[in-house]
Write an enzyme that holds these catalytic residues in place. Structure first.
Site, PDB file in Angstrom:
ATOM      1  N   ASP A   1      45.065  41.346  42.590  1.00 13.92           N
ATOM      2  CA  ASP A   1      45.603  41.610  41.249  1.00 13.92           C
ATOM      3  C   ASP A   1      44.897  42.834  40.671  1.00 13.92           C
ATOM      4  O   ASP A   1      44.406  42.817  39.551  1.00 13.92           O
ATOM      5  CB  ASP A   1      45.399  40.383  40.359  1.00 13.92           C
ATOM      6  CG  ASP A   1      46.230  40.433  39.089  1.00 13.92           C
ATOM      7  OD1 ASP A   1      47.291  41.088  39.087  1.00 13.92           O
ATOM      8  OD2 ASP A   1      45.832  39.811  38.089  1.00 13.92           O
TER       9      ASP A   1
ATOM     10  N   ASP B   1      37.606  39.547  37.879  1.00 21.47           N
ATOM     11  CA  ASP B   1      38.724  38.618  37.998  1.00 21.47           C
ATOM     12  C   ASP B   1      39.379  38.631  39.374  1.00 21.47           C
ATOM     13  O   ASP B   1      40.466  39.181  39.565  1.00 21.47           O
ATOM     14  CB  ASP B   1      39.774  38.901  36.923  1.00 21.47           C
ATOM     15  CG  ASP B   1      40.765  37.751  36.785  1.00 21.47           C
ATOM     16  OD1 ASP B   1      40.558  36.709  37.436  1.00 21.47           O
ATOM     17  OD2 ASP B   1      41.744  37.897  36.039  1.00 21.47           O
TER      18      ASP B   1
END
Length: 328
Positions: A204, A221
């Site tokens: 991502d 993340d």
């Protein structure tokens, strides 16, 4: 409200602070909710005037093994001197904790700004780091994390949207026929690309997950880390007109190939992967639509206008996939 939302409804400030205290930290009472919807993430103040970040995982999304595998990948990247913000471990080496029925991890707070992707030097810098991430990623496979493929991102997302009754009746035929044609196009693009190596990815890697300081970038993340082609971590840094994307791509790959060879055949997967992400994103919103936080953050979702614009965007992707791949 279903069981999932009842669970998050019980995650009040006192529970968050008590969970952090349970790991030996002394919280000051400062708590700031950060911009996260899939999980619940908070900046926590400590009595020594420092801060840390607490991430509470969405119930039932990942198994404990999958979360620990994410954490282990982070640690491998840190050991390779790649600037990734990894979870904190206790004195037993554990990084996944549990409190009051919630699973959570704690991270050091790291500041920074979004990267300037108009700067060629920044793109080359990111390319170098991505190559090093992928060099670590290829050393071993994931055992518990999913794959990024047509079935999971495309077919299953499409089926969920249809079975959930999200598409307005007057758009049903248009959506069905369009997505079925797109999935065939994507399958054909994968077949034409031939054998493509897959490896552990960030998964991502958009600009919001890159924090820039005077010392350069660091990455956050890895919640969506998974197995897929290397170009997945590259195309999300490309935007604008075709000529602008080609120029940015060239800068990224120039840095990338200082540390790792890039398979040019993967360029044919850029628009198919972008299309899969669009289909998957709509299904992600649909899957979370019972969560009140999503109604507040995405009030425009599941309206006639949303689906009309989504279909229009997918039609533009059909045209984009018919164009020759970007070149370096």
């Amino acid at each position: 409200m279903d069981e999932l939302q009842h669970a998050y409804a019980e995650l009040g400030p006192a529970t968050v602070l008590d969970a952090v205290d349970a790991q030996g930290f002394r919280t000051s009472g400062h708590l700031l909710a950060l911009n996260s919807y899939e999980n619940r993430v908070y900046q926590i103040g400590l009595e020594d005037a420092g801060f840390l970040v607490a991430k509470f995982y969405r119930p039932r999304r990942w198994s404990d093994a999958a979360i620990r595998e994410e954490h282990a990948f982070c640690q491998e990247l840190v050991e390779a001197e790649i600037p990734v913000v990894a979870p904190l471990a206790d004195d037993k080496g554990e990084t996944l904790f549990s409190f009051a029925g919630f699973r959570y991890a704690l991270y050091p707070r790291r500041g920074g700004r979004w990267p300037d992707l108009d700067d060629p030097e920044n793109l080359e810098w990111l390319g170098r780091y991505l190559a090093r991430v992928h060099n670590v990623g290829q050393t071993r496979p994931f055992a518990h994390r999913p794959r990024l493929d047509v079935q999971s991102f495309g077919v299953e997302s499409y089926q969920y949207i249809l079975e959930g009754g999200f598409i307005p009746p007057h758009l049903d035929v248009a959506y069905r026929s369009l997505v079925e044609d797109l999935l065939q196009q994507i399958e054909a693009a994968y077949a034409a690309a031939g054998r493509i190596e897959t490896l552990r990815l960030h998964g991502d890697f958009h600009p919001g997950n890159i924090l820039w300081t005077e010392a350069g970038p660091h990455f956050v993340d890895l919640d969506d880390c998974r197995t897929g082609p290397a170009v997945q971590d590259i195309w999300m840094l490309l935007s604008g007109e075709r000529s602008e994307m080609a120029l940015a791509l060239s800068e990224l790959i120039e840095g990338y190939e200082l540390f790792r060879e890039f398979n040019r055949r993967e360029l044919a997967l850029i628009e198919p992967l972008r299309t899969l992400r669009m289909i998957h994103y709509a299904a992600w919103l649909a899957r979370r639509w019972d969560d009140p936080a999503f109604h507040q953050a995405f009030p425009w979702f599941n309206t006639d206008r949303y689906w009309e614009e989504h279909i229009l965007g997918l039609r533009e992707q059909a045209a984009a996939m018919n164009e020759p791949p970007l070149t370096i």
